[in-house]
Design a protein around this motif. Sequence first.
Motif, PDB file in Angstrom:
ATOM      1  N   ASN A   1       0.815  -1.220   0.000  1.00  0.00           N
ATOM      2  CA  ASN A   1       0.000   0.000   0.000  1.00  0.00           C
ATOM      3  C   ASN A   1       0.845   1.265   0.000  1.00  0.00           C
ATOM      4  O   ASN A   1       0.578   2.207  -0.758  1.00  0.00           O
ATOM      5  CB  ASN A   1      -0.953   0.015   1.200  1.00  0.00           C
ATOM      6  CG  ASN A   1      -2.055  -1.005   1.080  1.00  0.00           C
ATOM      7  OD1 ASN A   1      -2.409  -1.439   0.000  1.00  0.00           O
ATOM      8  ND2 ASN A   1      -2.592  -1.422   2.214  1.00  0.00           N
ATOM      9  N   GLU A   2       1.861   1.304   0.846  1.00  0.00           N
ATOM     10  CA  GLU A   2       2.712   2.500   0.933  1.00  0.00           C
ATOM     11  C   GLU A   2       3.479   2.724  -0.366  1.00  0.00           C
ATOM     12  O   GLU A   2       3.608   3.852  -0.827  1.00  0.00           O
ATOM     13  CB  GLU A   2       3.682   2.397   2.115  1.00  0.00           C
ATOM     14  CG  GLU A   2       3.019   2.450   3.472  1.00  0.00           C
ATOM     15  CD  GLU A   2       2.277   3.762   3.718  1.00  0.00           C
ATOM     16  OE1 GLU A   2       2.821   4.843   3.383  1.00  0.00           O
ATOM     17  OE2 GLU A   2       1.158   3.711   4.244  1.00  0.00           O
TER      18      GLU A   2
ATOM     19  N   MET B   1       3.520  -8.143 -22.873  1.00  0.00           N
ATOM     20  CA  MET B   1       4.345  -6.968 -23.160  1.00  0.00           C
ATOM     21  C   MET B   1       4.299  -5.935 -22.019  1.00  0.00           C
ATOM     22  O   MET B   1       4.872  -4.858 -22.137  1.00  0.00           O
ATOM     23  CB  MET B   1       3.891  -6.308 -24.471  1.00  0.00           C
ATOM     24  CG  MET B   1       4.012  -7.229 -25.682  1.00  0.00           C
ATOM     25  SD  MET B   1       5.691  -7.814 -25.985  1.00  0.00           S
ATOM     26  CE  MET B   1       6.476  -6.311 -26.464  1.00  0.00           C
ATOM     27  N   ASP B   2       3.610  -6.260 -20.908  1.00  0.00           N
ATOM     28  CA  ASP B   2       3.589  -5.363 -19.746  1.00  0.00           C
ATOM     29  C   ASP B   2       5.014  -5.085 -19.283  1.00  0.00           C
ATOM     30  O   ASP B   2       5.894  -5.937 -19.392  1.00  0.00           O
ATOM     31  CB  ASP B   2       2.819  -5.985 -18.569  1.00  0.00           C
ATOM     32  CG  ASP B   2       1.321  -6.016 -18.790  1.00  0.00           C
ATOM     33  OD1 ASP B   2       0.842  -5.432 -19.777  1.00  0.00           O
ATOM     34  OD2 ASP B   2       0.636  -6.632 -17.953  1.00  0.00           O
ATOM     35  N   ILE B   3       5.241  -3.885 -18.767  1.00  0.00           N
ATOM     36  CA  ILE B   3       6.549  -3.548 -18.209  1.00  0.00           C
ATOM     37  C   ILE B   3       6.417  -3.566 -16.693  1.00  0.00           C
ATOM     38  O   ILE B   3       5.595  -2.853 -16.116  1.00  0.00           O
ATOM     39  CB  ILE B   3       7.032  -2.177 -18.698  1.00  0.00           C
ATOM     40  CG1 ILE B   3       7.221  -2.212 -20.215  1.00  0.00           C
ATOM     41  CG2 ILE B   3       8.335  -1.790 -17.995  1.00  0.00           C
ATOM     42  CD1 ILE B   3       7.568  -0.876 -20.831  1.00  0.00           C
ATOM     43  N   LEU B   4       7.229  -4.416 -16.058  1.00  0.00           N
ATOM     44  CA  LEU B   4       7.206  -4.570 -14.607  1.00  0.00           C
ATOM     45  C   LEU B   4       8.522  -4.073 -14.020  1.00  0.00           C
ATOM     46  O   LEU B   4       9.557  -4.101 -14.681  1.00  0.00           O
ATOM     47  CB  LEU B   4       7.004  -6.036 -14.231  1.00  0.00           C
ATOM     48  CG  LEU B   4       5.726  -6.691 -14.760  1.00  0.00           C
ATOM     49  CD1 LEU B   4       5.758  -8.184 -14.482  1.00  0.00           C
ATOM     50  CD2 LEU B   4       4.501  -6.065 -14.142  1.00  0.00           C
ATOM     51  N   ALA B   5       8.481  -3.610 -12.788  1.00  0.00           N
ATOM     52  CA  ALA B   5       9.694  -3.198 -12.071  1.00  0.00           C
ATOM     53  C   ALA B   5       9.666  -3.829 -10.690  1.00  0.00           C
ATOM     54  O   ALA B   5       8.602  -4.043 -10.118  1.00  0.00           O
ATOM     55  CB  ALA B   5       9.756  -1.684 -11.949  1.00  0.00           C
TER      56      ALA B   5
ATOM     57  N   GLY C   1       2.431   5.706  -7.289  1.00  0.00           N
ATOM     58  CA  GLY C   1       1.252   5.828  -8.128  1.00  0.00           C
ATOM     59  C   GLY C   1       1.049   4.609  -9.020  1.00  0.00           C
ATOM     60  O   GLY C   1       0.227   4.621  -9.926  1.00  0.00           O
ATOM     61  N   LEU C   2       1.812   3.539  -8.748  1.00  0.00           N
ATOM     62  CA  LEU C   2       1.721   2.313  -9.544  1.00  0.00           C
ATOM     63  C   LEU C   2       0.940   1.244  -8.804  1.00  0.00           C
ATOM     64  O   LEU C   2       0.777   1.313  -7.596  1.00  0.00           O
ATOM     65  CB  LEU C   2       3.137   1.788  -9.843  1.00  0.00           C
ATOM     66  CG  LEU C   2       4.072   2.726 -10.595  1.00  0.00           C
ATOM     67  CD1 LEU C   2       5.474   2.138 -10.656  1.00  0.00           C
ATOM     68  CD2 LEU C   2       3.553   3.024 -11.983  1.00  0.00           C
ATOM     69  N   LYS C   3       0.486   0.242  -9.557  1.00  0.00           N
ATOM     70  CA  LYS C   3      -0.259  -0.876  -8.977  1.00  0.00           C
ATOM     71  C   LYS C   3       0.695  -2.028  -8.660  1.00  0.00           C
ATOM     72  O   LYS C   3       1.496  -2.434  -9.501  1.00  0.00           O
ATOM     73  CB  LYS C   3      -1.320  -1.346  -9.973  1.00  0.00           C
ATOM     74  CG  LYS C   3      -2.158  -2.485  -9.479  1.00  0.00           C
ATOM     75  CD  LYS C   3      -3.161  -2.908 -10.516  1.00  0.00           C
ATOM     76  CE  LYS C   3      -3.920  -4.115 -10.033  1.00  0.00           C
ATOM     77  NZ  LYS C   3      -4.813  -4.636 -11.058  1.00  0.00           N
ATOM     78  N   ALA C   4       0.600  -2.543  -7.447  1.00  0.00           N
ATOM     79  CA  ALA C   4       1.414  -3.704  -7.058  1.00  0.00           C
ATOM     80  C   ALA C   4       0.916  -4.928  -7.811  1.00  0.00           C
ATOM     81  O   ALA C   4      -0.278  -5.212  -7.832  1.00  0.00           O
ATOM     82  CB  ALA C   4       1.339  -3.929  -5.556  1.00  0.00           C
ATOM     83  N   SER C   5       1.848  -5.640  -8.434  1.00  0.00           N
ATOM     84  CA  SER C   5       1.503  -6.828  -9.197  1.00  0.00           C
ATOM     85  C   SER C   5       1.628  -8.081  -8.332  1.00  0.00           C
ATOM     86  O   SER C   5       0.724  -8.908  -8.294  1.00  0.00           O
ATOM     87  CB  SER C   5       2.412  -6.925 -10.415  1.00  0.00           C
ATOM     88  OG  SER C   5       2.174  -8.091 -11.138  1.00  0.00           O
ATOM     89  N   SER C   6       2.764  -8.213  -7.643  1.00  0.00           N
ATOM     90  CA  SER C   6       2.970  -9.365  -6.764  1.00  0.00           C
ATOM     91  C   SER C   6       4.077  -9.072  -5.765  1.00  0.00           C
ATOM     92  O   SER C   6       4.873  -8.160  -5.954  1.00  0.00           O
ATOM     93  CB  SER C   6       3.311 -10.626  -7.563  1.00  0.00           C
ATOM     94  OG  SER C   6       4.550 -10.459  -8.223  1.00  0.00           O
TER      95      SER C   6
ATOM     96  N   MET D   1       5.936  -4.138  -9.374  1.00  0.00           N
ATOM     97  CA  MET D   1       4.946  -3.102  -9.692  1.00  0.00           C
ATOM     98  C   MET D   1       4.740  -3.055 -11.204  1.00  0.00           C
ATOM     99  O   MET D   1       5.687  -3.219 -11.975  1.00  0.00           O
ATOM    100  CB  MET D   1       5.430  -1.736  -9.213  1.00  0.00           C
ATOM    101  CG  MET D   1       5.776  -1.669  -7.732  1.00  0.00           C
ATOM    102  SD  MET D   1       4.364  -1.849  -6.649  1.00  0.00           S
ATOM    103  CE  MET D   1       3.637  -0.237  -6.768  1.00  0.00           C
ATOM    104  N   LEU D   2       3.499  -2.805 -11.612  1.00  0.00           N
ATOM    105  CA  LEU D   2       3.166  -2.681 -13.026  1.00  0.00           C
ATOM    106  C   LEU D   2       3.470  -1.255 -13.472  1.00  0.00           C
ATOM    107  O   LEU D   2       2.802  -0.316 -13.063  1.00  0.00           O
ATOM    108  CB  LEU D   2       1.687  -3.011 -13.251  1.00  0.00           C
ATOM    109  CG  LEU D   2       1.164  -2.894 -14.661  1.00  0.00           C
ATOM    110  CD1 LEU D   2       1.913  -3.851 -15.588  1.00  0.00           C
ATOM    111  CD2 LEU D   2      -0.317  -3.180 -14.702  1.00  0.00           C
ATOM    112  N   GLU D   3       4.519  -1.083 -14.273  1.00  0.00           N
ATOM    113  CA  GLU D   3       4.932   0.246 -14.739  1.00  0.00           C
ATOM    114  C   GLU D   3       4.149   0.671 -15.976  1.00  0.00           C
ATOM    115  O   GLU D   3       3.842   1.838 -16.141  1.00  0.00           O
ATOM    116  CB  GLU D   3       6.430   0.251 -15.048  1.00  0.00           C
ATOM    117  CG  GLU D   3       7.285   0.015 -13.824  1.00  0.00           C
ATOM    118  CD  GLU D   3       8.151   1.198 -13.487  1.00  0.00           C
ATOM    119  OE1 GLU D   3       8.511   1.971 -14.376  1.00  0.00           O
ATOM    120  OE2 GLU D   3       8.481   1.333 -12.291  1.00  0.00           O
ATOM    121  N   LYS D   4       3.848  -0.283 -16.872  1.00  0.00           N
ATOM    122  CA  LYS D   4       3.109   0.045 -18.086  1.00  0.00           C
ATOM    123  C   LYS D   4       2.295  -1.157 -18.525  1.00  0.00           C
ATOM    124  O   LYS D   4       2.832  -2.236 -18.735  1.00  0.00           O
ATOM    125  CB  LYS D   4       4.075   0.445 -19.207  1.00  0.00           C
ATOM    126  CG  LYS D   4       3.378   0.845 -20.482  1.00  0.00           C
ATOM    127  CD  LYS D   4       4.390   1.288 -21.526  1.00  0.00           C
ATOM    128  CE  LYS D   4       3.713   1.734 -22.789  1.00  0.00           C
ATOM    129  NZ  LYS D   4       3.302   0.663 -23.658  1.00  0.00           N
TER     130      LYS D   4
END
Length: 66
Positions: free
Chosen positions: A14-15, A53-57, A21-26, A43-46
């Motif tokens: 959550n923090e 093709m999603d960009i994760l960080a 401003g990104l959504k946590a993926s896992s 986190m889902l970056e794009k």
Amino acid sequence: MAKDFGSLIEKGRNELSKLTGLKASSTTGATKDDKGWHICIEMLEKKSIPDQMDILALYEVLFDED
């Protein structure tokens, strides 16, 4: 500080979402050492189409004893 391991992970997710401003993926991992809890959150970056093709960080959240 969160009272149990599950709520600690949820607080980290959550923090981090609030800060980035990104959504946590896992949540990919969590370890404890002398500095505190290290929680790794993907986190889902794009968002892309197709999903492959999603960009994760990968971010690391550190909770100390305070």
